[in-house]
Design a protein around this motif. Structure first.
Motif, PDB file in Angstrom:
ATOM      1  N   ASP A   1       0.836  -1.208   0.000  1.00  0.00           N
ATOM      2  CA  ASP A   1       0.000   0.000   0.000  1.00  0.00           C
ATOM      3  C   ASP A   1       0.868   1.255   0.000  1.00  0.00           C
ATOM      4  O   ASP A   1       0.601   2.214  -0.737  1.00  0.00           O
ATOM      5  CB  ASP A   1      -0.916   0.028   1.235  1.00  0.00           C
TER       6      ASP A   1
ATOM      7  N   LYS B   1     -13.615   5.431   9.904  1.00  0.00           N
ATOM      8  CA  LYS B   1     -14.029   4.144   9.342  1.00  0.00           C
ATOM      9  C   LYS B   1     -14.285   3.199  10.509  1.00  0.00           C
ATOM     10  O   LYS B   1     -13.620   3.274  11.537  1.00  0.00           O
ATOM     11  CB  LYS B   1     -12.941   3.546   8.445  1.00  0.00           C
TER      12      LYS B   1
ATOM     13  N   ASP C   1     -14.399  -3.015  10.041  1.00  0.00           N
ATOM     14  CA  ASP C   1     -14.505  -3.102   8.580  1.00  0.00           C
ATOM     15  C   ASP C   1     -13.350  -3.935   8.031  1.00  0.00           C
ATOM     16  O   ASP C   1     -12.184  -3.580   8.184  1.00  0.00           O
ATOM     17  CB  ASP C   1     -14.492  -1.695   7.978  1.00  0.00           C
ATOM     18  N   ALA C   2     -13.698  -5.040   7.369  1.00  0.00           N
ATOM     19  CA  ALA C   2     -12.660  -5.933   6.826  1.00  0.00           C
ATOM     20  C   ALA C   2     -11.833  -5.252   5.750  1.00  0.00           C
ATOM     21  O   ALA C   2     -10.694  -5.655   5.486  1.00  0.00           O
ATOM     22  CB  ALA C   2     -13.306  -7.196   6.267  1.00  0.00           C
ATOM     23  N   ASN C   3     -12.389  -4.211   5.132  1.00  0.00           N
ATOM     24  CA  ASN C   3     -11.664  -3.485   4.081  1.00  0.00           C
ATOM     25  C   ASN C   3     -10.732  -2.408   4.642  1.00  0.00           C
ATOM     26  O   ASN C   3     -10.032  -1.745   3.879  1.00  0.00           O
ATOM     27  CB  ASN C   3     -12.656  -2.835   3.111  1.00  0.00           C
ATOM     28  N   MET C   4     -10.769  -2.226   5.959  1.00  0.00           N
ATOM     29  CA  MET C   4      -9.923  -1.205   6.571  1.00  0.00           C
ATOM     30  C   MET C   4      -9.255  -1.745   7.832  1.00  0.00           C
ATOM     31  O   MET C   4      -9.482  -1.265   8.948  1.00  0.00           O
ATOM     32  CB  MET C   4     -10.757   0.043   6.904  1.00  0.00           C
TER      33      MET C   4
ATOM     34  N   LYS D   1      -4.061  -0.626   7.147  1.00  0.00           N
ATOM     35  CA  LYS D   1      -4.587   0.278   6.125  1.00  0.00           C
ATOM     36  C   LYS D   1      -5.009   1.616   6.741  1.00  0.00           C
ATOM     37  O   LYS D   1      -4.989   2.645   6.064  1.00  0.00           O
ATOM     38  CB  LYS D   1      -5.761  -0.369   5.393  1.00  0.00           C
TER      39      LYS D   1
END
Length: 246
Positions: free
Chosen positions: A69, A202, A206-209, A213
């Motif tokens: 990232d 966030k 949250d699996a996306n964060m 990240k």
């Protein structure tokens, strides 16, 4: 922005400024807010990975969950800087009176002049400005829907974006029912006068964060107060998953 900071410092130190300078200072309507934006390392203790040196990224993040990232974001800054340099570089340098040395050296009449790629021009301060712009967008931007649209758009919400993050915030924001371009802030609990307001950037579930990240986007890890470089150097499981012994 630079003028605002300089003039403000003069006023704070008791220097007298003329009426026109005072008027210019007052015209910078959102000056105090603009000062809070993390346009360079250290502003509001911001330690975003974009402000790190290449050596620090390789030494601390190589092999971590955040490495890819971090490299992708840093490469985006390099590409954006190169593109902007090609577009505005010649104009900025000309306005600054920076000489173009392309004409130096002897050439025979039939030898054509090699044109320099505009994107290769050096523009003092541009790379730092682009880094700051990226950090501001990443750490202060909100994904929201407006009007009848179901598609989220990144936007800035001044003042709301200076609130600290909490996974259990005492206030929340939503689009106004009356005006589609307005945002309302509502208390989630009873808030006493003088109590700090918190917002949720966030959801931490949250699996996306995941936390690594959070770091590459916002420049911090929720609940961690020690410097990020120290946390990473200690091989924290946030960045370096522990291998299970079978």
């Amino acid at each position: 922005m630079e003028e605002y900071r300089r003039r403000l410092k003069e006023v704070e130190e008791g220097a007298s400024i003329d009426a026109s300078a005072q008027k210019r200072l007052e015209r910078i309507k959102f000056g105090p807010y603009l000062q809070s934006l993390p346009w360079q390392a250290g502003v509001n203790a911001q330690d975003h990975v974009l402000f790190w040196e290449d050596e620090e990224v390789e030494r601390l993040l190589k092999g971590s969950l955040a490495y890819d990232d971090a490299i992708e974001i840093r490469n985006s800054v390099k590409y954006a800087t190169k593109i902007l340099t090609g577009i505005v570089g010649p104009v900025i340098n000309r306005a600054r009176g920076v000489e173009n040395n392309d004409d130096e050296g002897f050439r025979l009449p039939w030898q054509s002049k090699e044109k320099k790629d505009p994107s290769e021009i050096v523009v003092d301060g541009l790379n730092e400005a682009v880094k700051g712009a990226f950090v501001i967008c990443l750490s202060r931007g909100f994904a929201r829907t407006f009007g009848d649209s179901t598609q989220q758009e990144e936007c800035f919400v001044p003042l709301l974006d200076i609130l600290q993050h909490s996974n259990e915030p005492n206030c929340s924001d939503e689009n106004s029912d009356d005006q589609s371009n307005m945002i309302e802030i509502r208390a989630n609990v009873a808030i006493n006068a003088g109590e700090e307001l918190f917002n949720q950037y966030k959801a931490e579930e949250d699996a996306n964060m995941p936390y690594h990240k959070f770091f590459t986007r916002f420049g911090f890890v929720p609940g961690v107060v020690e410097p990020m470089s120290d946390l990473i150097a200690s091989r924290s499981s946030i960045f370096f998953p522990k291998q299970q012994i079978v």
